[in-house]
Design a protein around this motif. Structure first.
Motif, PDB file in Angstrom:
ATOM      1  N   HIS A   4      37.793  21.347   2.287  1.00  0.00           N
ATOM      2  CA  HIS A   4      37.737  20.155   1.441  1.00  0.00           C
ATOM      3  C   HIS A   4      38.250  20.468   0.042  1.00  0.00           C
ATOM      4  N   PHE A   5      38.729  19.447  -0.612  1.00  0.00           N
ATOM      5  CA  PHE A   5      39.046  19.558  -2.028  1.00  0.00           C
ATOM      6  C   PHE A   5      38.675  18.220  -2.674  1.00  0.00           C
ATOM      7  N   GLY A   6      38.272  18.256  -3.909  1.00  0.00           N
ATOM      8  CA  GLY A   6      37.973  17.014  -4.607  1.00  0.00           C
ATOM      9  C   GLY A   6      36.957  16.166  -3.883  1.00  0.00           C
ATOM     10  N   SER A   7      37.179  14.868  -3.908  1.00  0.00           N
ATOM     11  CA  SER A   7      36.284  13.904  -3.254  1.00  0.00           C
ATOM     12  C   SER A   7      36.838  13.503  -1.887  1.00  0.00           C
ATOM     13  N   LEU A   8      36.001  12.815  -1.104  1.00  0.00           N
ATOM     14  CA  LEU A   8      36.450  12.308   0.190  1.00  0.00           C
ATOM     15  C   LEU A   8      37.631  11.361   0.018  1.00  0.00           C
ATOM     16  N   LYS A   9      37.574  10.500  -0.977  1.00  0.00           N
ATOM     17  CA  LYS A   9      38.665   9.548  -1.220  1.00  0.00           C
ATOM     18  C   LYS A   9      39.970  10.277  -1.541  1.00  0.00           C
ATOM     19  N   GLU A  10      39.885  11.335  -2.319  1.00  0.00           N
ATOM     20  CA  GLU A  10      41.090  12.095  -2.667  1.00  0.00           C
ATOM     21  C   GLU A  10      41.698  12.751  -1.426  1.00  0.00           C
ATOM     22  N   MET A  11      40.849  13.268  -0.542  1.00  0.00           N
ATOM     23  CA  MET A  11      41.367  13.898   0.680  1.00  0.00           C
ATOM     24  C   MET A  11      42.000  12.868   1.606  1.00  0.00           C
ATOM     25  N   VAL A  12      41.332  11.740   1.782  1.00  0.00           N
ATOM     26  CA  VAL A  12      41.876  10.701   2.654  1.00  0.00           C
ATOM     27  C   VAL A  12      43.211  10.198   2.104  1.00  0.00           C
ATOM     28  N   ASP A  13      43.288  10.003   0.803  1.00  0.00           N
ATOM     29  CA  ASP A  13      44.546   9.554   0.202  1.00  0.00           C
ATOM     30  C   ASP A  13      45.670  10.549   0.456  1.00  0.00           C
ATOM     31  N   LYS A  14      45.360  11.851   0.398  1.00  0.00           N
ATOM     32  CA  LYS A  14      46.396  12.863   0.596  1.00  0.00           C
ATOM     33  C   LYS A  14      46.777  13.022   2.062  1.00  0.00           C
ATOM     34  N   TYR A  15      45.779  12.955   2.962  1.00  0.00           N
ATOM     35  CA  TYR A  15      46.020  13.248   4.374  1.00  0.00           C
ATOM     36  C   TYR A  15      46.425  12.025   5.198  1.00  0.00           C
ATOM     37  N   GLN A  16      46.326  10.821   4.644  1.00  0.00           N
ATOM     38  CA  GLN A  16      46.704   9.639   5.411  1.00  0.00           C
ATOM     39  C   GLN A  16      48.200   9.683   5.752  1.00  0.00           C
ATOM     40  N   PHE A  17      48.529   9.069   6.864  1.00  0.00           N
ATOM     41  CA  PHE A  17      49.899   9.062   7.397  1.00  0.00           C
ATOM     42  C   PHE A  17      50.507   7.708   7.039  1.00  0.00           C
ATOM     43  N   THR A  18      51.342   7.675   6.036  1.00  0.00           N
ATOM     44  CA  THR A  18      51.869   6.402   5.556  1.00  0.00           C
ATOM     45  C   THR A  18      52.878   5.812   6.530  1.00  0.00           C
ATOM     46  N   HIS A  19      53.202   4.533   6.339  1.00  0.00           N
ATOM     47  CA  HIS A  19      54.186   3.859   7.186  1.00  0.00           C
ATOM     48  C   HIS A  19      55.520   4.585   7.116  1.00  0.00           C
ATOM     49  N   GLU A  20      55.935   4.971   5.934  1.00  0.00           N
ATOM     50  CA  GLU A  20      57.211   5.670   5.779  1.00  0.00           C
ATOM     51  C   GLU A  20      57.190   7.024   6.482  1.00  0.00           C
ATOM     52  N   GLN A  21      56.073   7.709   6.422  1.00  0.00           N
ATOM     53  CA  GLN A  21      55.955   8.994   7.109  1.00  0.00           C
ATOM     54  C   GLN A  21      55.977   8.815   8.621  1.00  0.00           C
ATOM     55  N   HIS A  22      55.346   7.750   9.109  1.00  0.00           N
ATOM     56  CA  HIS A  22      55.429   7.438  10.539  1.00  0.00           C
ATOM     57  C   HIS A  22      56.895   7.350  10.977  1.00  0.00           C
ATOM     58  N   LEU A  23      57.667   6.577  10.255  1.00  0.00           N
ATOM     59  CA  LEU A  23      59.062   6.362  10.633  1.00  0.00           C
ATOM     60  C   LEU A  23      59.863   7.657  10.549  1.00  0.00           C
ATOM     61  N   GLU A  24      59.605   8.440   9.511  1.00  0.00           N
ATOM     62  CA  GLU A  24      60.314   9.716   9.353  1.00  0.00           C
ATOM     63  C   GLU A  24      60.019  10.664  10.508  1.00  0.00           C
ATOM     64  N   ILE A  25      58.752  10.772  10.865  1.00  0.00           N
ATOM     65  CA  ILE A  25      58.366  11.709  11.920  1.00  0.00           C
ATOM     66  C   ILE A  25      58.753  11.191  13.302  1.00  0.00           C
ATOM     67  N   LEU A  26      58.688   9.865  13.500  1.00  0.00           N
ATOM     68  CA  LEU A  26      59.170   9.292  14.757  1.00  0.00           C
ATOM     69  C   LEU A  26      60.636   9.643  14.975  1.00  0.00           C
ATOM     70  N   ALA A  27      61.442   9.458  13.942  1.00  0.00           N
ATOM     71  CA  ALA A  27      62.870   9.775  14.041  1.00  0.00           C
ATOM     72  C   ALA A  27      63.073  11.260  14.320  1.00  0.00           C
ATOM     73  N   TYR A  28      62.253  12.101  13.689  1.00  0.00           N
ATOM     74  CA  TYR A  28      62.388  13.537  13.901  1.00  0.00           C
ATOM     75  C   TYR A  28      62.033  13.914  15.342  1.00  0.00           C
ATOM     76  N   CYS A  29      60.976  13.307  15.867  1.00  0.00           N
ATOM     77  CA  CYS A  29      60.579  13.582  17.253  1.00  0.00           C
ATOM     78  C   CYS A  29      61.677  13.179  18.228  1.00  0.00           C
ATOM     79  N   LYS A  30      62.346  12.079  17.948  1.00  0.00           N
ATOM     80  CA  LYS A  30      63.435  11.632  18.819  1.00  0.00           C
ATOM     81  C   LYS A  30      64.564  12.643  18.832  1.00  0.00           C
ATOM     82  N   THR A  31      64.884  13.206  17.669  1.00  0.00           N
ATOM     83  CA  THR A  31      65.970  14.201  17.628  1.00  0.00           C
ATOM     84  C   THR A  31      65.581  15.469  18.366  1.00  0.00           C
ATOM     85  N   LYS A  32      64.260  15.736  18.465  1.00  0.00           N
ATOM     86  CA  LYS A  32      63.787  16.952  19.119  1.00  0.00           C
ATOM     87  C   LYS A  32      63.432  16.736  20.590  1.00  0.00           C
ATOM     88  N   GLY A  33      63.460  15.481  21.034  1.00  0.00           N
ATOM     89  CA  GLY A  33      63.183  15.204  22.441  1.00  0.00           C
ATOM     90  C   GLY A  33      61.726  15.357  22.835  1.00  0.00           C
TER      91      GLY A  33
END
Length: 350
Positions: free
Chosen positions: A77-106
């Motif tokens: 843990h670091f900081g507060s629970l809210k700070e950790m959740v804010d850092k570790y959440q998977f944003t919409h943009e990150q979803h799209l980035e990683i989806l595209a990466y997974c497609k390139t990797k099969g």
């Protein structure tokens, strides 16, 4: 029983087990690290990488944030629970980035949804199914919403009674869900072995007529391999490249060496299960001549002598008269002289 179909890969009884590397929030909000984990999971043999689609607004209440402002365990843990959740959440943009990466990797991209908005986002990304976490077995509104989409569903059953699981499955089905898979799961990190009860997988399969997998929170590779041996169609295992990394779940996750064992040996275990029909392979049939025994004489025998059981022993190789055929030799006459220790053939009998 209706099997699941992940872009042409059938998942269910009789099919090879499907291995999911649960990266979850182990990316720690770093997409460079996330991609390294995806690459490593692929090298280990994982069929899919899975994440958790939640935000600071869809998972935890404001009051809970206010109750958890500091932690003594600074490795996880670091900081507060809210700070950790804010850092570790998977944003919409990150979803799209990683989806595209997974497609390139099969490799298949999957994720757990924690709200209707996240369900819609994932379905817009054409994920092969929606995963629902154990915490939502009794979340009837979310179950109804997912079921109404007609998509395939994987539902973990940690902390749930059979009655709660029945209600969840019925809710999904009545809402119009596609094929469902249930995951036997113990929501303790890690659980004690006596509390795992892998035999529950058969109970779930028989009760609900669905493919059943195992969502694993144990340390190491032994228990998921045992789950494959007991018929798990899907294995979901938390995955990291470094157990000592800061973050919530790295310490209970499989590292690359363990995930490789799970995926590679898990597939070998499945192959070894084979059929319930008794068969002998061609390779084993060939071994008969070397490993089985054949009749040899225990003394010198003259032509015309009446043969008795004590005149014979049985030793390797199995190229002559077998021990199961002794009854056909007793009482017959020797057709020719036989030396002590001679390998006996059928033409040695009159």
């Amino acid at each position: 029983m209706e099997k699941l179909n992940f872009n042409g890969r059938l998942v269910g009884p009789g099919e090879p087990p499907y291995f999911i590397a649960e990266i979850g929030a182990n990316h720690n909000g770093d997409m460079g690290l996330c991609k390294k984990m995806i690459n490593s999971a692929i090298e280990c043999g994982a069929d899919a990488v899975k994440f958790q689609s939640w935000s600071s607004k869809t998972l935890i209440s404001k009051a809970e944030y206010e109750r958890n402002t500091t932690y003594t365990d600074t490795n996880r843990h670091f900081g507060s629970l809210k700070e950790m959740v804010d850092k570790y959440q998977f944003t919409h943009e990150q979803h799209l980035e990683i989806l595209a990466y997974c497609k390139t990797k099969g490799v298949e991209f999957m994720s757990s949804a924690f709200s209707p908005e996240e369900v819609d986002m994932l379905l817009e990304m054409n994920v092969p199914c929606i995963k629902l976490a154990s915490m939502d077995v009794n979340h009837i509104p979310l179950l109804k919403y997912v079921g109404s989409k007609g998509c395939q569903v994987m539902l973990s059953t940690g902390m749930a009674s059979m009655g709660e699981i029945e209600t969840a499955v019925n809710t999904l089905r009545e809402a119009g869900s596609g094929p469902i898979a249930l995951f036997h799961c113990i929501s303790i990190y890690p659980p004690e072995y006596k509390d795992i009860h892998l035999n529950n997988m058969k109970t779930l399969e028989q009760a609900f007529d669905v493919p059943v997998g195992f969502s694993d929170h144990t340390i190491g590779s032994a228990i998921p391999l045992a789950a494959v041996a007991l018929g798990a169609c899907i294995i979901e295992k938390h995955f990291t490249t470094d157990k000592d990394m800061d973050g919530w779940d790295h310490w209970i996750s499989a590292n690359p060496a363990e995930m490789t064992v799970i995926c590679k040996d898990g597939m070998n275990v499945w192959k070894a299960l084979g059929s319930t029909t008794r068969t002998v392979s061609e390779a084993e049939m060939e071994k008969r001549t070397k490993f089985r025994r054949s009749m040899v004489t225990t003394r010198a025998i003259k032509k015309g002598e009446i043969l008795k059981a004590e005149d014979f022993d049985f030793l390797r190789p199995g190229t002559g008269v077998g021990p199961e055929e002794l009854k056909y030799a007793i009482g017959r006459k020797a057709a020719q002289d036989l030396t002590d220790g001679a390998e006996v053939k059928w033409d040695d009998f009159a």
